[in-house]
Design an enzyme around this catalytic site. Structure first.
Site, mmCIF file in Angstrom:
data_model
loop_
_atom_site.group_PDB
_atom_site.id
_atom_site.type_symbol
_atom_site.label_atom_id
_atom_site.label_comp_id
_atom_site.label_asym_id
_atom_site.label_seq_id
_atom_site.Cartn_x
_atom_site.Cartn_y
_atom_site.Cartn_z
ATOM 1 C CG ASP A 238 41.769 31.960 39.118
ATOM 2 O OD1 ASP A 238 41.231 31.321 40.024
ATOM 3 O OD2 ASP A 238 41.399 33.089 38.763
ATOM 4 C CG ASP B 7 36.860 30.368 40.606
ATOM 5 O OD1 ASP B 7 36.562 30.954 41.669
ATOM 6 O OD2 ASP B 7 37.857 30.658 39.923
#
Length: 186
Positions: free
Chosen positions: A145, A159
């Site tokens: 991330d 995401d």
């Protein structure tokens, strides 16, 4: 899965209730789904490769003052870092989502649904790739991330694709548009 197929329940090509032109139209929707999925997947994969090569073990990069920064984070859990002990379960869920989308694609006759499912497929593939190939090991890998808004969880492009696809599915459902192209006026 049977419930999802029942909802989409489009007659098979060649059925008397389905026009002859449905097969090419259905193929175009599958192509749209695949193009969106591949684009989402490649953008996610490329961004993660760049983050790992250039940003990991480096200080965060401020993008918009204190509101947004790029910061490399390895997330073994789900959204917001929850469920770190359940990485293998998230891997199985992502694999199941991919299988369901692929199975349902043959009955897809709606371009907006093709786009939504393509986003879901590309995002699920992106995070599944991390879960399979990144450390600490197969089916336990941590997702990369890097998009870090202030006062929010750090996330990635996969995401984002999943969330956008999910929002589009909710909107299409509220409009009464089914994946088979029919519209319900409830």
């Amino acid at each position: 899965m049977a419930e999802a197929e029942r909802i989409i329940g489009t007659p098979e090509v060649g059925d008397d209730t389905q026009p002859e032109s449905a097969e090419p139209k259905g193929r175009r929707r599958i192509v749209a789904l695949l193009v969106v999925a591949v684009l989402a997947y490649l953008l996610d994969l490329g961004s993660k490769m760049l983050v790992v090569a250039k940003l990991e073990h480096q200080p965060p990069i401020q993008i918009i003052g204190d509101l947004l920064k790029f910061e490399a984070v390895r997330n073994p859990g789900a959204a917001f870092g929850f469920g770190e002990a359940f990485t293998i379960i998230f891997t199985c869920i992502a694999a199941t989502v991919i299988v369901v989308i692929v199975r349902l694609a043959r009955k897809l006759y709606s371009l907006p649904w093709a786009l939504a499912l393509g986003l879901l497929l590309g995002g699920a593939l992106g995070n599944l790739t991390d879960r399979i190939f990144r450390s600490p090991g197969v089916f336990r890998g941590a997702v990369v991330d890097f998009i870090a808004p202030a006062h929010f969880a750090v996330f990635n492009l996969a995401d984002s694709a999943i969330v956008c696809g999910g929002i589009l599915i909710v909107l299409l459902s509220f409009k009464g548009l089914d994946p088979d192209g029919t519209v319900h006026k409830d």
